[in-house]
Design a protein around this motif. Structure first.
Motif, PDB file in Angstrom:
ATOM      1  N   LYS A 256       0.824  -1.215   0.000  1.00  0.00           N
ATOM      2  CA  LYS A 256       0.000   0.000   0.000  1.00  0.00           C
ATOM      3  C   LYS A 256       0.856   1.262   0.000  1.00  0.00           C
ATOM      4  CE  LYS A 256      -4.492  -0.836   1.724  1.00  0.00           C
ATOM      5  NZ  LYS A 256      -5.429  -0.592   2.815  1.00  0.00           N
ATOM      6  N   ASP A 257       2.051   1.196   0.481  1.00  0.00           N
ATOM      7  CA  ASP A 257       2.931   2.374   0.504  1.00  0.00           C
ATOM      8  C   ASP A 257       4.360   1.892   0.238  1.00  0.00           C
ATOM      9  OD1 ASP A 257       4.004   4.900   0.869  1.00  0.00           O
ATOM     10  OD2 ASP A 257       3.991   4.777   3.057  1.00  0.00           O
TER      11      ASP A 257
ATOM     12  N   LEU B 165      -1.989  11.091   2.609  1.00  0.00           N
ATOM     13  CA  LEU B 165      -1.770   9.660   2.343  1.00  0.00           C
ATOM     14  C   LEU B 165      -1.825   8.889   3.655  1.00  0.00           C
ATOM     15  CD1 LEU B 165      -0.928   7.290   0.488  1.00  0.00           C
ATOM     16  CD2 LEU B 165       1.450   7.855   1.033  1.00  0.00           C
TER      17      LEU B 165
ATOM     18  N   TRP C 210      -5.364   8.406   4.634  1.00  0.00           N
ATOM     19  CA  TRP C 210      -6.033   7.394   3.795  1.00  0.00           C
ATOM     20  C   TRP C 210      -5.591   5.991   4.203  1.00  0.00           C
ATOM     21  CZ3 TRP C 210      -4.323   3.645   0.341  1.00  0.00           C
ATOM     22  CH2 TRP C 210      -5.321   3.023  -0.421  1.00  0.00           C
TER      23      TRP C 210
ATOM     24  N   HIS D 195      -2.855  13.898 -12.204  1.00  0.00           N
ATOM     25  CA  HIS D 195      -3.175  12.582 -12.788  1.00  0.00           C
ATOM     26  C   HIS D 195      -2.625  12.418 -14.191  1.00  0.00           C
ATOM     27  CE1 HIS D 195      -6.452  13.599 -15.717  1.00  0.00           C
ATOM     28  NE2 HIS D 195      -6.552  14.688 -14.966  1.00  0.00           N
TER      29      HIS D 195
ATOM     30  N   ALA E  75      -0.794   9.843  -9.956  1.00  0.00           N
ATOM     31  CA  ALA E  75      -1.898  10.184  -9.044  1.00  0.00           C
ATOM     32  C   ALA E  75      -3.207   9.677  -9.634  1.00  0.00           C
ATOM     33  CB  ALA E  75      -1.958  11.686  -8.820  1.00  0.00           C
ATOM     34  N   TYR E  76      -4.218   9.680  -8.789  1.00  0.00           N
ATOM     35  CA  TYR E  76      -5.543   9.187  -9.149  1.00  0.00           C
ATOM     36  C   TYR E  76      -6.151  10.085 -10.231  1.00  0.00           C
ATOM     37  CZ  TYR E  76      -9.140   6.016  -7.349  1.00  0.00           C
ATOM     38  OH  TYR E  76     -10.014   4.989  -7.169  1.00  0.00           O
TER      39      TYR E  76
ATOM     40  N   ALA F 228      -9.173   9.400  -1.533  1.00  0.00           N
ATOM     41  CA  ALA F 228      -8.134   8.676  -2.272  1.00  0.00           C
ATOM     42  C   ALA F 228      -7.489   9.594  -3.309  1.00  0.00           C
ATOM     43  CB  ALA F 228      -8.723   7.435  -2.947  1.00  0.00           C
ATOM     44  N   ILE F 229      -8.296  10.449  -3.936  1.00  0.00           N
ATOM     45  CA  ILE F 229      -7.727  11.378  -4.934  1.00  0.00           C
ATOM     46  C   ILE F 229      -6.803  12.365  -4.222  1.00  0.00           C
ATOM     47  CG2 ILE F 229      -8.224  13.081  -6.715  1.00  0.00           C
ATOM     48  CD1 ILE F 229     -10.912  11.761  -7.187  1.00  0.00           C
TER      49      ILE F 229
ATOM     50  N   SER G 115      -3.660  10.738  -3.127  1.00  0.00           N
ATOM     51  CA  SER G 115      -2.734  10.403  -4.213  1.00  0.00           C
ATOM     52  C   SER G 115      -2.000  11.649  -4.717  1.00  0.00           C
ATOM     53  CB  SER G 115      -3.470   9.687  -5.353  1.00  0.00           C
ATOM     54  OG  SER G 115      -4.238  10.601  -6.104  1.00  0.00           O
TER      55      SER G 115
ATOM     56  N   ALA H 212       0.661  12.050  -2.148  1.00  0.00           N
ATOM     57  CA  ALA H 212       1.698  11.015  -2.324  1.00  0.00           C
ATOM     58  C   ALA H 212       2.575  11.336  -3.535  1.00  0.00           C
ATOM     59  CB  ALA H 212       1.040   9.644  -2.495  1.00  0.00           C
ATOM     60  N   ALA H 213       1.941  11.797  -4.627  1.00  0.00           N
ATOM     61  CA  ALA H 213       2.713  12.123  -5.838  1.00  0.00           C
ATOM     62  C   ALA H 213       3.661  13.286  -5.546  1.00  0.00           C
ATOM     63  CB  ALA H 213       1.771  12.462  -6.981  1.00  0.00           C
TER      64      ALA H 213
END
Ligand SMILES: Cc1ncc(COP(=O)(O)O)c(C=O)c1O
Length: 508
Positions: free
Chosen positions: A18-19, A30, A33, A242, A247-248, A296-297, A300, A303-304
């Protein structure tokens, strides 16, 4: 191994997948989430709040797996704003901005937010006519009156280059009441303009430079890449996380240098020119953003950003390398070329087919059949999107499959034809907002020529309007749209995508 040991190992394995790059320590959204999804998966969550799937996957199935709202999911409804502000502050710092917002509605929303923040209804704004339809609708929402500037089209490739700085300077001189300059850079095909020159021109006129950099979230993160728009002097920019980043879908960032140090969304970036107002930007952003952003978006995007901050140079280096190799391999094929040179973003791969005689739509169909959908294809061009997620293996598989498809469909070499989107010479009659709201009638295509369009019509991709509300429907625009349709292109947003009829503004 016994029970407890097995469970511990399984948990560690799941956390690792997951990570995998261990980003959560520098990515608060993140982290939120991961916490909520771990809690749900462990059966320790019985939410009495939205979303209605309640973390169950036995009703609509796996399609909602991993979905958690920002508010009441990644953190409590009362505290999630702090988490969000933390994530956005980190992004602002990375891009040298002092204002940043994460959007779950793409650069579409970002463009509209910047348009809503730029000026007063009725004010002129200097805008590239190679704009994405989302920005045009942003002008409708904001009631801004576009003063169009046109990119140069390269006759050798039929593709758009940058908007010349002189065109922006002339537009600003002719419209001293303009509120901003809004450009798209890089262009859809990766051509880049003189953003520093545009920024100087805009600032000389006392207005901000805003840039739709939807495709360019990776720029500025390797010495061999051009700087991103803010580093080049822009005051505001929109980019899709994205598109260029892992990313999402729908994740995007809006970034600005306002010069106003603030708590909340403020970061510690370099000072801006004070041409944008942070409060107005926030109001404009919130006006059209959902009140229920998907966690989640958001996570992400965070995270990105953390990935880019830590591993950006390494990953951009790999991207530069694999694209350069692909270009070399493709160029070795007789008749085949790629867009390249100092005016082209070096990680963009635009395949030029005219010299091979192969039709891009047939090549695209073969690529889809091979499980390799590309972003865009028309007769003379194929545009795959290569990102930080690609490596030697995916690129070699793609170029091999692409070359096989081109060889299957080879024909007589031909001269490239510019696509409809790059051929536009707009004839504005009334502002887009006025045309959008006026009563309209539907006319047969030939009868509509000479009338004022009530609708936006754009071949998609690239989503650049060939007809905008308020512009005269010319026979050149009609011919270009018909040629796109006849050649297998998709006509988007038209009330009648067959182009038999058009919606025009009714005469009083
Ligand atoms: C130049 C440009 N701006 C904005 C957008 C909209 O981006 P999004 O799909 O993230 O809303 C696109 C989409 O392709 C685009 O090409």
């Amino acid at each position: 191994m016994t029970g407890a040991g097995e469970v511990r190992e399984q948990v560690t394995r799941e956390q690792a997948t997951k990570d995998p790059r261990k980003l959560r320590g520098d990515a608060p959204l993140l982290d939120g989430w991961l916490r909520v999804t771990e809690q749900a998966e462990a059966g320790r969550l019985t939410p009495m709040s939205v979303p209605g799937h309640k973390q169950r996957t036995d009703l609509t199935g796996a399609v909602t797996a991993g979905d958690a709202p920002l508010y009441g999911g990644l953190d409590t409804i009362k505290h999630a704003d702090h988490l969000l502000a933390d994530g956005e502050r980190r992004a602002a710092r990375l891009w040298g901005a002092d204002w940043c917002r994460f959007s779950v509605a793409g650069s579409t929303h970002g463009n509209q937010a910047l348009a809503l923040a730029a000026g007063q209804p009725g004010q002129p704004i200097v805008v590239t006519r190679a704009l994405h339809r989302s920005l045009l609708l942003g002008l409708v929402l904001a009631g801004l009156d576009p003063v169009w500037v046109l990119p140069e089209v390269d006759p050798a490739t039929g593709l758009p280059g940058p908007v010349p700085v002189a065109a922006v300077e002339a537009a600003l001189a002719a419209h001293p009441d303009a509120c901003a300059v809004f450009l798209g850079d890089p262009s859809y095909v990766g051509t880049i303009g003189d953003l520093a020159g545009h920024a100087a021109a805009a600032h000389q006129a006392g207005v901000p430079l805003l840039v739709d950099a939807a495709w360019a979230a990776h720029l500025g993160f390797h010495p061999d890449l051009p700087p991103h728009a803010l580093a080049a002097g822009a005051d505001g920019m929109v980019t899709s996380a994205h598109k260029a980043l892992p990313a999402y879908t729908q994740g995007a960032l809006v970034l600005a240098r306002t010069g106003q140090a603030r708590t909340g969304q403020a970061g510690g970036g370099q000072a801006g020119g004070g041409l944008l107002d942070a409060d107005r930007l926030n109001r404009a952003f919130e006006a059209t953003h959902t009140t229920s952003p998907a966690g989640a978006i958001m996570a992400s995007i965070d995270a990105a950003r953390a990935l880019l901050a830590r591993d950006g140079a390494e990953l951009c280096g790999r991207l530069l390398r694999v694209v350069a190799q692909a270009k070399q391999q493709l160029r070795a094929e007789p008749g085949l070329d790629v867009l390249d040179g100092p005016g082209v973003e070096p990680t963009k791969l635009v395949v030029l087919l005219a010299g091979t005689g192969a039709h891009g739509n047939r090549v695209e169909a073969d690529l889809i059949a091979a499980g390799m959908p590309v972003e865009m294809a028309d007769r003379d061009t194929v545009v795959p999107i290569v990102t930080l997620a690609d490596d030697e293996d995916t690129m070699t598989r793609f170029t091999t499959t692409l070359l096989e498809a081109i060889r299957r469909h080879r024909g007589e070499p031909r001269r490239p034809l510019p696509a409809a989107a790059w051929l536009i010479t707009p004839e504005p009659a009334i502002p887009p907002r006025e045309a959008f709201f006026l009563p309209h009638i539907t006319l047969a295509a030939t009868a509509a020529v000479g009338r004022v369009s009530a609708e936006l019509v754009a071949p998609y991709p690239p989503g650049v309007p060939v007809l905008a509300p308020g512009e005269v429907i010319t026979s050149a625009a009609l011919d270009a749209l018909r040629a796109t349709l006849a050649d297998g292109g998709r006509i988007a947003y038209a009330a009648d995508p067959s182009l038999a009829t058009f919606q025009v503004v009714a005469k009083k």
